[in-house]
Write an enzyme that holds these catalytic residues in place. Structure first.
Site, mmCIF file in Angstrom:
data_model
loop_
_atom_site.group_PDB
_atom_site.id
_atom_site.type_symbol
_atom_site.label_atom_id
_atom_site.label_comp_id
_atom_site.label_asym_id
_atom_site.label_seq_id
_atom_site.Cartn_x
_atom_site.Cartn_y
_atom_site.Cartn_z
ATOM 1 N N CYS A 2 0.829 -1.209 0.000
ATOM 2 C CA CYS A 2 0.000 0.000 0.000
ATOM 3 C C CYS A 2 0.867 1.265 0.000
ATOM 4 O O CYS A 2 1.996 1.254 0.457
ATOM 5 C CB CYS A 2 -0.932 0.107 1.204
ATOM 6 S SG CYS A 2 -1.914 -1.355 1.490
ATOM 7 N N ARG A 27 3.060 0.464 -5.329
ATOM 8 C CA ARG A 27 2.994 -0.247 -4.047
ATOM 9 C C ARG A 27 1.707 -1.045 -3.879
ATOM 10 O O ARG A 27 1.543 -1.784 -2.907
ATOM 11 C CB ARG A 27 3.107 0.755 -2.896
ATOM 12 C CG ARG A 27 4.352 1.598 -2.936
ATOM 13 C CD ARG A 27 4.401 2.522 -1.752
ATOM 14 N NE ARG A 27 4.433 1.773 -0.513
ATOM 15 C CZ ARG A 27 5.527 1.269 0.030
ATOM 16 N NH1 ARG A 27 6.683 1.459 -0.535
ATOM 17 N NH2 ARG A 27 5.469 0.585 1.151
ATOM 18 N N TRP A 75 -3.032 -2.498 -1.526
ATOM 19 C CA TRP A 75 -2.756 -3.873 -1.951
ATOM 20 C C TRP A 75 -3.328 -4.739 -0.829
ATOM 21 O O TRP A 75 -2.799 -4.772 0.285
ATOM 22 C CB TRP A 75 -1.264 -4.092 -2.106
ATOM 23 C CG TRP A 75 -0.908 -5.430 -2.675
ATOM 24 C CD1 TRP A 75 -0.841 -5.771 -3.996
ATOM 25 C CD2 TRP A 75 -0.553 -6.613 -1.954
ATOM 26 N NE1 TRP A 75 -0.471 -7.092 -4.129
ATOM 27 C CE2 TRP A 75 -0.288 -7.626 -2.894
ATOM 28 C CE3 TRP A 75 -0.435 -6.914 -0.595
ATOM 29 C CZ2 TRP A 75 0.090 -8.917 -2.532
ATOM 30 C CZ3 TRP A 75 -0.060 -8.202 -0.235
ATOM 31 C CH2 TRP A 75 0.199 -9.183 -1.197
ATOM 32 N N ASN A 101 -0.451 1.375 6.040
ATOM 33 C CA ASN A 101 0.302 0.407 5.224
ATOM 34 C C ASN A 101 0.927 -0.577 6.205
ATOM 35 O O ASN A 101 1.709 -0.188 7.053
ATOM 36 C CB ASN A 101 1.378 1.180 4.438
ATOM 37 C CG ASN A 101 2.450 0.269 3.850
ATOM 38 O OD1 ASN A 101 3.579 0.692 3.655
ATOM 39 N ND2 ASN A 101 2.126 -0.959 3.570
ATOM 40 N N GLY A 102 0.531 -1.843 6.092
ATOM 41 C CA GLY A 102 1.095 -2.842 7.001
ATOM 42 C C GLY A 102 0.036 -3.840 7.422
ATOM 43 O O GLY A 102 -1.018 -3.944 6.787
ATOM 44 N N GLU A 489 15.013 -15.772 -14.487
ATOM 45 C CA GLU A 489 14.561 -14.376 -14.521
ATOM 46 C C GLU A 489 13.697 -14.107 -15.757
ATOM 47 O O GLU A 489 12.674 -13.424 -15.669
ATOM 48 C CB GLU A 489 15.793 -13.453 -14.468
ATOM 49 C CG GLU A 489 15.526 -11.968 -14.632
ATOM 50 C CD GLU A 489 14.607 -11.368 -13.589
ATOM 51 O OE1 GLU A 489 14.268 -12.033 -12.591
ATOM 52 O OE2 GLU A 489 14.171 -10.225 -13.798
ATOM 53 N N LYS A 493 9.832 -12.823 -15.592
ATOM 54 C CA LYS A 493 9.372 -11.598 -16.265
ATOM 55 C C LYS A 493 8.132 -11.896 -17.097
ATOM 56 O O LYS A 493 7.160 -11.146 -17.084
ATOM 57 C CB LYS A 493 10.444 -11.022 -17.202
ATOM 58 C CG LYS A 493 11.596 -10.259 -16.652
ATOM 59 C CD LYS A 493 11.279 -8.941 -16.014
ATOM 60 C CE LYS A 493 10.870 -9.108 -14.592
ATOM 61 N NZ LYS A 493 11.892 -9.140 -13.574
ATOM 62 N N GLU A 496 4.956 -12.737 -14.854
ATOM 63 C CA GLU A 496 4.363 -11.682 -14.037
ATOM 64 C C GLU A 496 3.650 -10.612 -14.866
ATOM 65 O O GLU A 496 2.683 -10.038 -14.396
ATOM 66 C CB GLU A 496 5.378 -11.069 -13.074
ATOM 67 C CG GLU A 496 6.482 -10.292 -13.703
ATOM 68 C CD GLU A 496 7.502 -9.800 -12.676
ATOM 69 O OE1 GLU A 496 7.127 -9.447 -11.556
ATOM 70 O OE2 GLU A 496 8.704 -9.766 -13.021
ATOM 71 N N HIS A 512 15.452 -34.391 -17.295
ATOM 72 C CA HIS A 512 14.952 -35.041 -16.090
ATOM 73 C C HIS A 512 13.493 -34.685 -15.816
ATOM 74 O O HIS A 512 13.052 -34.753 -14.673
ATOM 75 C CB HIS A 512 15.850 -34.670 -14.906
ATOM 76 C CG HIS A 512 17.271 -35.087 -15.121
ATOM 77 N ND1 HIS A 512 17.693 -36.386 -14.966
ATOM 78 C CD2 HIS A 512 18.352 -34.375 -15.549
ATOM 79 C CE1 HIS A 512 18.989 -36.457 -15.262
ATOM 80 N NE2 HIS A 512 19.404 -35.258 -15.621
ATOM 81 N N LYS A 611 4.937 -3.484 -6.124
ATOM 82 C CA LYS A 611 6.373 -3.295 -6.289
ATOM 83 C C LYS A 611 7.138 -3.589 -5.009
ATOM 84 O O LYS A 611 8.228 -4.108 -5.031
ATOM 85 C CB LYS A 611 6.617 -1.845 -6.715
ATOM 86 C CG LYS A 611 8.051 -1.511 -7.030
ATOM 87 C CD LYS A 611 8.442 -2.063 -8.372
ATOM 88 C CE LYS A 611 9.909 -1.872 -8.664
ATOM 89 N NZ LYS A 611 10.384 -2.879 -9.622
HETATM 90 C C1 F6R Z 1 9.957 -9.247 -10.166
HETATM 91 C C2 F6R Z 1 10.022 -8.436 -8.970
HETATM 92 C C3 F6R Z 1 9.947 -9.106 -7.647
HETATM 93 C C4 F6R Z 1 10.985 -8.485 -6.704
HETATM 94 C C5 F6R Z 1 10.830 -9.061 -5.288
HETATM 95 C C6 F6R Z 1 11.896 -8.532 -4.344
HETATM 96 O O1 F6R Z 1 10.058 -8.487 -11.312
HETATM 97 O O2 F6R Z 1 10.116 -7.250 -9.047
HETATM 98 O O3 F6R Z 1 10.131 -10.477 -7.755
HETATM 99 O O4 F6R Z 1 12.259 -8.745 -7.195
HETATM 100 O O5 F6R Z 1 9.569 -8.734 -4.796
HETATM 101 O O6 F6R Z 1 11.807 -7.152 -4.216
HETATM 102 P P1 F6R Z 1 13.002 -6.293 -3.679
HETATM 103 O O7 F6R Z 1 14.129 -6.444 -4.623
HETATM 104 O O8 F6R Z 1 12.470 -4.907 -3.623
HETATM 105 O O9 F6R Z 1 13.369 -6.828 -2.327
#
Ligand code: F6R
Length: 616
Positions: A2, A27, A75, A101-102, A489, A493, A496, A512, A611
């Site tokens: 949030c 957020r 969120w 937020n929390g 990775e 990408k 998500e 395997h 994020k």
């Molecule tokens: C994927 C992504 C998430 C963050 C994860 C950790 O694109 O952004 O998987 O990498 O939530 O976030 P941080 O790096 O902020 O601790």
């Protein structure tokens, strides 16, 4: 997660809050709301949806000339995203308003106590419980808002960044923080409140980041008063930072999406990460955060890298780099697993948390645990002044600048850059690589920003390939050695932002199990630069081809073998193998971006994500 925003001053609060919420939508963005103080009353508007939806229904508030208000973008944790569960929440009397937020973990017990005292609840949220607890304390103890907030918070278990407003004290907002971030922007005769500094950077570059366990009473025209919540000690001369972010950095600068802008920023931000640290002409890496603790690094028996998501993938590349160059055993762990599995840590261990946001709850908790157990904690973090940056013993910023797109791109490549600097610096200091090898490595590292710039040319090819596979239901990503984490990775990408199921695998592991999935409908992205295990990966490509899988290969310029086997290929410049992930990852970012765009997905704000994951 949030985002929270508040304003108290002489400007109109509504546009400041709405613009601020838009900047904080990274957020969380499932519901949103705002409350303004107007002539002895509270004007509240909230809704399920994004800040743009709130704007569409809050024209009356937009017309009000109110100069005090608070707003929220959510969120969901407790209670589904709907109008009622949206913040701000009001107390039963309608006099107090809160944004939060929390998570209040003991909200159920508090709620029962409040219900027994006649309180009624309209939402499913823990936040409505908190504001009524504050109201209850205020009534029972006959105290003012600030004191009531303080007493109430002492009963609370969990995490919070809150802003509370009392219609009877209209020149005051009370804020408090534990575990979730809270910044106060200090202007002339005005204050801004936000989860980070982006909502107020055009108004002031003076910010106070509250520490955990602190609260502040913010009054217009008066000095900030900051206190410690538990022991009630006044914090004299709180530390006010000068911000170094420009408005341009947090806007799209003509790109359709933040993600695309951030992909394109990578040559520059990687250069920024190296600046002042990699001094090629002098043949040195200068990082005082390592120099100050060099003996610890040289003598480390083990390094534990702790992170989540994309940062965890960077950690895996870090494992290859540090073991390869510095010959120190490395383990890479998900922070969420590490913190709950009774890990063995000694004072000879170095723990390296990696985090873009610096606010990820599990990573933060893992750091605290590692510190309690005596480890030296060296953080790699992007957001300056974030909780993780403050919690670690030492560390290096990645200097990627604000990353707004939810899918991490430039944060990843800059994390890899710091890890490469770190590994090479330790390696040459302890003598596990020769000075000649070190010089070769740093010359290669110095060339990386330009090579990333060259890979930007792969955008149009990735776009073409995306058109062909946008309707796929599954993708497989394969890589070996340093490029195995890149396969993970690339798959992350894609899932998500496009909601296509994708898996990353070490190429040799395919036999395997995953090979059973391969048929003519399965696109397989193979990361195969002409370094490392090239011949092995050629065999893997043949195995896919034999089963009619569609091959999209990332190959070094001049490749002749794989390009003849692949259905599509994208060329990248050659580089030393340990540095290839910083290059090979770029076409994968473009591929997922364009697939998501073609599928009509919300690239910057994918469903269910946020994020900054400040809940565990
Ligand atoms: C994927 C992504 C998430 C963050 C994860 C950790 O694109 O952004 O998987 O990498 O939530 O976030 P941080 O790096 O902020 O601790």
């Amino acid at each position: 997660m949030c985002g929270i925003v508040g304003y108290i001053g002489s400007k109109e609060a509504y546009p400041i809050i709405i613009n601020g919420l838009k900047r904080l939508e990274y957020r969380g963005y499932d519901s949103t709301g705002v409350v303004l103080y107007k002539e002895g009353d509270l004007a509240l508007c909230k809704t399920k949806g994004k800040v743009a939806d709130l704007e569409a229904i809050s024209s009356k508030l937009a017309e009000s000339k109110s100069t005090i208000g608070i707003g929220h973008t959510r969120w969901a944790t407790h209670g589904e995203p709907n109008d009622v569960n949206s913040h701000p929440h009001l107390s039963n009397s309608g006099e107090l308003a809160i944004i939060h937020n929390g998570i209040i973990e003991n909200y159920d017990a508090i709620k029962t106590q409040l219900v027994n005292n006649g309180f009624v609840f309209h939402s499913d949220t823990d936040t409505e419980v908190l504001i009524n607890l504050i109201e209850y304390v205020k009534q029972q103890e006959g105290v003012k808002l600030g004191k009531a907030v303080q007493i109430a918070l002492k009963q609370v278990i969990g995490a919070y960044a809150i802003a509370v407003f009392d219609v009877k004290k209209p020149n005051e907002i009370v804020v408090a923080k534990l575990g979730s971030p809270l910044a106060i922007g200090i202007g002339e005769d005005e204050y801004f409140i936000a989860s980070d500094a982006t909502p107020f950077i055009e108004f002031t570059n003076n910010a106070l980041y509250l520490e955990d366990g602190e609260m502040a009473i913010i009054r217009q025209g008066r000095e900030l008063r900051v206190r410690n919540i538990n022991d009630d000690i006044k914090i004299e001369n709180p530390n006010i930072s000068t911000l170094n972010i420009s408005l341009d950095q947090i806007e799209k600068s003509g790109y359709d999406h933040f993600m695309l802008k951030e992909i394109h920023e990578q040559p520059d931000v990687v250069r920024d990460t190296l600046r002042g640290r990699l001094l090629v002409n002098e043949g040195v890496i200068k990082m005082s955060s390592i120099d100050d603790h060099l003996n610890k690094f040289i003598g480390a028996k083990r390094i534990l890298i702790i992170a989540c998501g994309t940062s965890w993938h960077a950690g895996l590349v870090g494992e290859y780099l540090i073991e390869d160059l510095a010959r120190i055993p490395v383990e890479v762990e998900y922070a969420s697993e590490f913190r709950y599995r009774n890990p063995i840590i000694t004072k000879d261990d170095i723990v390296i948390p990696i985090s873009q946001s610096g606010e990820t709850a599990d990573t933060l908790a893992a750091i605290k645990l590692a510190k309690e157990m005596g480890a030296f904690v060296y953080g790699i973090c992007n957001v300056v002044g974030s909780s993780i940056a403050r919690e670690t013993h030492s560390g290096a910023y990645t200097h990627a600048g604000p990353e707004i797109g939810v899918a991490s791109t430039k944060a990843f490549t800059t994390q890899l850059t710091v890890l490469a600097l770190l590994a090479a610096k330790i390696a040459v200091s302890k003598g596990s690589i020769s000075t000649t090898e070190f010089h070769q490595f740093i010359n290669q590292l110095d060339a990386i920003p330009n090579k990333i710039a060259q890979v930007m040319e792969s955008e149009s090819k990735a776009k073409e390939i995306a058109k062909e596979y946008a309707d796929a239901t599954n993708f497989l990503y394969l890589g070996r050695g340093y490029n195995f984490p890149v396969a993970l990775e690339g798959a992350l990408k894609l899932k998500e932002i496009s909601y296509i199921h994708a898996e990353g695998y070490p190429a040799a592991e395919m036999k395997h199990g995953p090979i059973a999935l391969i048929d003519e409908n399965m696109p397989v992205v193979v990361i195969a630069p002409k370094r490392g295990h090239y011949e092995k990966i050629v065999s893997n490509v043949m195995e896919i081809k034999a089963r009619k899988g569609k091959i999209i290969a990332i190959v070094s310029k001049g490749d002749t073998e794989i390009v003849n086997l692949a259905d599509h290929y994208i060329e990248i410049p050659d580089s030393a193998e340990p540095l290839t992930p910083m290059i090979t990852t770029i076409p994968l970012q473009f591929l997922s971006y364009y697939i998501a765009v073609i599928r009509g997905c919300n690239v910057d704000q994918p469903r269910n994500l946020a994020k900054s994951v400040t809940v565990e």
